[in-house]
Design a protein around this motif. Structure first.
Motif, PDB file in Angstrom:
ATOM      1  N   GLU A 165      24.853   1.783 -48.782  1.00 50.05           N
ATOM      2  CA  GLU A 165      26.105   2.552 -48.751  1.00 50.05           C
ATOM      3  C   GLU A 165      26.978   2.126 -49.928  1.00 50.05           C
ATOM      4  O   GLU A 165      28.175   1.869 -49.794  1.00 50.05           O
ATOM      5  N   ILE A 166      26.344   2.082 -51.070  1.00 48.49           N
ATOM      6  CA  ILE A 166      26.971   1.558 -52.302  1.00 48.49           C
ATOM      7  C   ILE A 166      28.182   2.387 -52.716  1.00 48.49           C
ATOM      8  O   ILE A 166      29.081   1.888 -53.389  1.00 48.49           O
ATOM      9  N   ASP A 167      28.212   3.654 -52.276  1.00 47.60           N
ATOM     10  CA  ASP A 167      29.355   4.509 -52.618  1.00 47.60           C
ATOM     11  C   ASP A 167      30.658   4.009 -52.003  1.00 47.60           C
ATOM     12  O   ASP A 167      31.739   4.444 -52.359  1.00 47.60           O
ATOM     13  N   LYS A 168      30.548   3.073 -51.047  1.00 46.42           N
ATOM     14  CA  LYS A 168      31.746   2.529 -50.396  1.00 46.42           C
ATOM     15  C   LYS A 168      32.376   1.381 -51.191  1.00 46.42           C
ATOM     16  O   LYS A 168      33.437   0.872 -50.817  1.00 46.42           O
ATOM     17  N   LEU A 169      31.705   0.965 -52.262  1.00 43.29           N
ATOM     18  CA  LEU A 169      32.205  -0.181 -53.033  1.00 43.29           C
ATOM     19  C   LEU A 169      33.405   0.206 -53.884  1.00 43.29           C
ATOM     20  O   LEU A 169      33.356   1.187 -54.604  1.00 43.29           O
ATOM     21  N   LYS A 170      34.433  -0.622 -53.813  1.00 42.93           N
ATOM     22  CA  LYS A 170      35.642  -0.289 -54.572  1.00 42.93           C
ATOM     23  C   LYS A 170      35.528  -0.635 -56.056  1.00 42.93           C
ATOM     24  O   LYS A 170      36.019   0.075 -56.899  1.00 42.93           O
ATOM     25  N   GLU A 171      34.920  -1.775 -56.362  1.00 45.02           N
ATOM     26  CA  GLU A 171      34.846  -2.165 -57.780  1.00 45.02           C
ATOM     27  C   GLU A 171      33.410  -2.108 -58.260  1.00 45.02           C
ATOM     28  O   GLU A 171      32.882  -3.062 -58.822  1.00 45.02           O
ATOM     29  N   LEU A 172      32.818  -0.963 -58.044  1.00 48.55           N
ATOM     30  CA  LEU A 172      31.399  -0.807 -58.319  1.00 48.55           C
ATOM     31  C   LEU A 172      31.040  -1.101 -59.769  1.00 48.55           C
ATOM     32  O   LEU A 172      30.142  -1.898 -60.055  1.00 48.55           O
ATOM     33  N   ASP A 173      31.739  -0.440 -60.717  1.00 47.23           N
ATOM     34  CA  ASP A 173      31.396  -0.614 -62.134  1.00 47.23           C
ATOM     35  C   ASP A 173      31.472  -2.090 -62.522  1.00 47.23           C
ATOM     36  O   ASP A 173      30.588  -2.611 -63.181  1.00 47.23           O
ATOM     37  N   ASP A 174      32.537  -2.712 -62.075  1.00 51.44           N
ATOM     38  CA  ASP A 174      32.761  -4.113 -62.393  1.00 51.44           C
ATOM     39  C   ASP A 174      31.634  -4.991 -61.831  1.00 51.44           C
ATOM     40  O   ASP A 174      31.076  -5.842 -62.538  1.00 51.44           O
ATOM     41  N   LEU A 175      31.279  -4.757 -60.574  1.00 51.79           N
ATOM     42  CA  LEU A 175      30.239  -5.566 -59.937  1.00 51.79           C
ATOM     43  C   LEU A 175      28.879  -5.364 -60.614  1.00 51.79           C
ATOM     44  O   LEU A 175      28.187  -6.330 -60.940  1.00 51.79           O
ATOM     45  N   ILE A 176      28.521  -4.111 -60.840  1.00 52.66           N
ATOM     46  CA  ILE A 176      27.219  -3.834 -61.455  1.00 52.66           C
ATOM     47  C   ILE A 176      27.171  -4.429 -62.865  1.00 52.66           C
ATOM     48  O   ILE A 176      26.170  -5.018 -63.275  1.00 52.66           O
ATOM     49  N   TYR A 177      28.279  -4.302 -63.568  1.00 51.74           N
ATOM     50  CA  TYR A 177      28.329  -4.862 -64.918  1.00 51.74           C
ATOM     51  C   TYR A 177      28.105  -6.377 -64.871  1.00 51.74           C
ATOM     52  O   TYR A 177      27.296  -6.921 -65.612  1.00 51.74           O
ATOM     53  N   SER A 178      28.793  -7.046 -63.953  1.00 47.85           N
ATOM     54  CA  SER A 178      28.651  -8.508 -63.829  1.00 47.85           C
ATOM     55  C   SER A 178      27.219  -8.905 -63.496  1.00 47.85           C
ATOM     56  O   SER A 178      26.668  -9.840 -64.068  1.00 47.85           O
ATOM     57  N   LEU A 179      26.639  -8.191 -62.536  1.00 50.13           N
ATOM     58  CA  LEU A 179      25.294  -8.562 -62.088  1.00 50.13           C
ATOM     59  C   LEU A 179      24.261  -8.284 -63.184  1.00 50.13           C
ATOM     60  O   LEU A 179      23.278  -9.023 -63.327  1.00 50.13           O
TER      61      LEU A 179
END
Ligand code: ATP
Ligand code: MG
Length: 403
Positions: free
Chosen positions: A150-164
């Motif tokens: 349910e990744i669409d529920k993530l608020k800081e998605l871009d930031d998290l994916i970028y970090s990972l």
């Protein structure tokens, strides 16, 4: 009271159609997932690098609700973990449901809680937790697989994916592979191009099940969930037909039988027939609608909330609709009201273009009816009518938005 009578005695001796009720609840993780062999095979192939201590491909899984995305992913991750233990390969798998862990900090904390179960990390910064994670991966030369459901529920998605993703460039040893899962049709298109290209290295679609498949899935679970000969063949057929016609959704099918069983117990009929399934249908439909609403992205919930609110308060029922019908609203007036609502909920309102997109999606999900009324001052005007009970919808969304 006589010596042998306890208040719980009656409950135990009540007759029931269930043998093991758990097995027919949607939360139960079946050990076999028929009709998902191809998807399982693809997932195995894209995760197999981790067994050679190489970074596995990032994977994006998309499919409508109830098509087995969560069950299949958890099943594959379990198998991977078990196999890695056998092979003495250093692999960690973490499953995160982003509905419950909806910020970068919460996701990272959940990941390291897996590594250090006895430690408390509350009160630390995101960067501290991030470093803890990368240190663990490096020190143990681990391949870490993170499933973000349910990744669409993530608020800081871009930031998290970028970090990972960046972590992989910085790690001297080990690696991080991602699995993103969503049932939101247009989610991928909303991603920042950079996030999209890293998250969607590989993509997979889980198609809806047809009636035949749902029947087989149900049969597999019925044998263990119900006492022999309590479920009539025609009841199984009916439940499969309903679930496949509406959505191809195995969860609906499982819930239909669960509620039908409860119905049989309540009426002491000891059998599940078409009648019990029909009775269950209404209950399940309601629940599905409200579950669906709670999985919508926040902004879309806000749009629906505005529509429900206007439906309750609009005196214009007679203006466009029939006397006892729900109000027919103009997209322009909904947009104006939505802007006010967004302020109330401290959300940044989206542009008119995105707002139009949300209306299209809500229409597609069957939550509203939308018809074009011709050219208005601000582009094409649409007439919108809510499909379900506005009071119920409002209540559900209020709960969600105040989380
Ligand atoms: N192939 C299958 N065999 C047996 N049971 C299945 C299968 N596919 C789905 N189910 C059952 O259907 C229900 C819904 O499945 P699941 O939660 O995996 O769907 P999902 O695709 O993650 O849905 P959502 O998008 O709503 O999260 C669960 O109870 C699951 O056990
Ligand atoms: Mg799921």
């Amino acid at each position: 009271m006589t010596k042998n009578s306890n208040i719980f005695q009656g409950e135990l001796s009540k007759s029931t159609v269930f043998l093991n009720k758990d097995i027919i609840t949607p939360h139960y993780m079946p050990k076999k997932l028929p009709f998902r062999e191809k998807q399982i095979e693809e997932m195995v192939s894209s995760l197999s690098n981790s067994l050679k201590n190489q970074k596995s491909d990032n994977l994006f899984i998309y499919g409508k609700t109830g098509t087995g995305k969560t069950s299949t992913t958890r099943f594959v991750l379990n198998q991977l973990k078990n196999f890695a233990e056998e092979q003495k390969a250093s692999i960690e798998t973490v499953y995160v449901n982003c509905r419950n862990y909806n910020s970068k900090y919460k996701v990272l904390s959940k990941i390291i809680a897996n590594f250090y179960p006895e430690k408390e990390f509350t009160g630390f910064s995101s960067s501290f937790v991030y470093e803890k994670m990368t240190n663990f991966v490096e020190e143990n030369n681990t391949q870490l697989i993170i499933a973000l459901d349910e990744i669409d529920k993530l608020k800081e998605l871009d930031d998290l994916i970028y970090s990972l993703t960046r972590a992989n460039d910085e790690l001297n040893k080990g690696g991080i592979g991602l699995i993103g899962i969503s049932n939101q049709l247009t989610f991928k298109d909303k991603l920042d191009p950079r996030t999209k290209s890293s998250l969607c290295e590989k993509e997979m679609v889980f198609p809806p099940y047809n009636a035949e498949e749902i029947r087989a899935i149900l049969n597999g679970r019925i044998k263990k969930a119900f006492k022999p000969e309590t479920v009539e063949e025609s009841a199984i057929n009916l439940a499969s037909a309903i679930a496949s016609k509406e959505s191809g959704d195995a969860r609906t099918a499982v819930m239909l039988l669960l509620r039908a069983g409860e119905q049989a117990d309540k009426n002491k009929t000891e059998k599940i027939t078409d009648k019990e399934v029909q009775k269950a249908r209404k209950k399940v439909e309601e629940q599905i609608i409200f579950d669906m609403i709670s999985t919508l992205p926040e902004q879309e919930q806000l749009v629906l909330y505005t529509i429900a609110n206007l439906t309750i308060h609009t005196k214009g029922v007679k203006r466009l609709g029939k006397e006892n019908e729900k109000a027919m609203l103009l997209s322009g007036e909904i947009y104006d009201e939505y802007n006010k609502m967004a302020k109330n909920f401290e959300e940044k309102p989206v542009s008119q273009k995105w707002f139009g997109q949300y209306l299209t999606e809500l229409n597609m999900y069957g939550l509203i009816n939308s018809t074009i009324s011709g050219k208005g001052q601000r582009g094409t005007a649409r007439i919108i009518q809510l499909v379900f009970d506005p009071v119920q919808i409002k209540k559900t969304i209020e709960k969600e938005l105040n989380r």
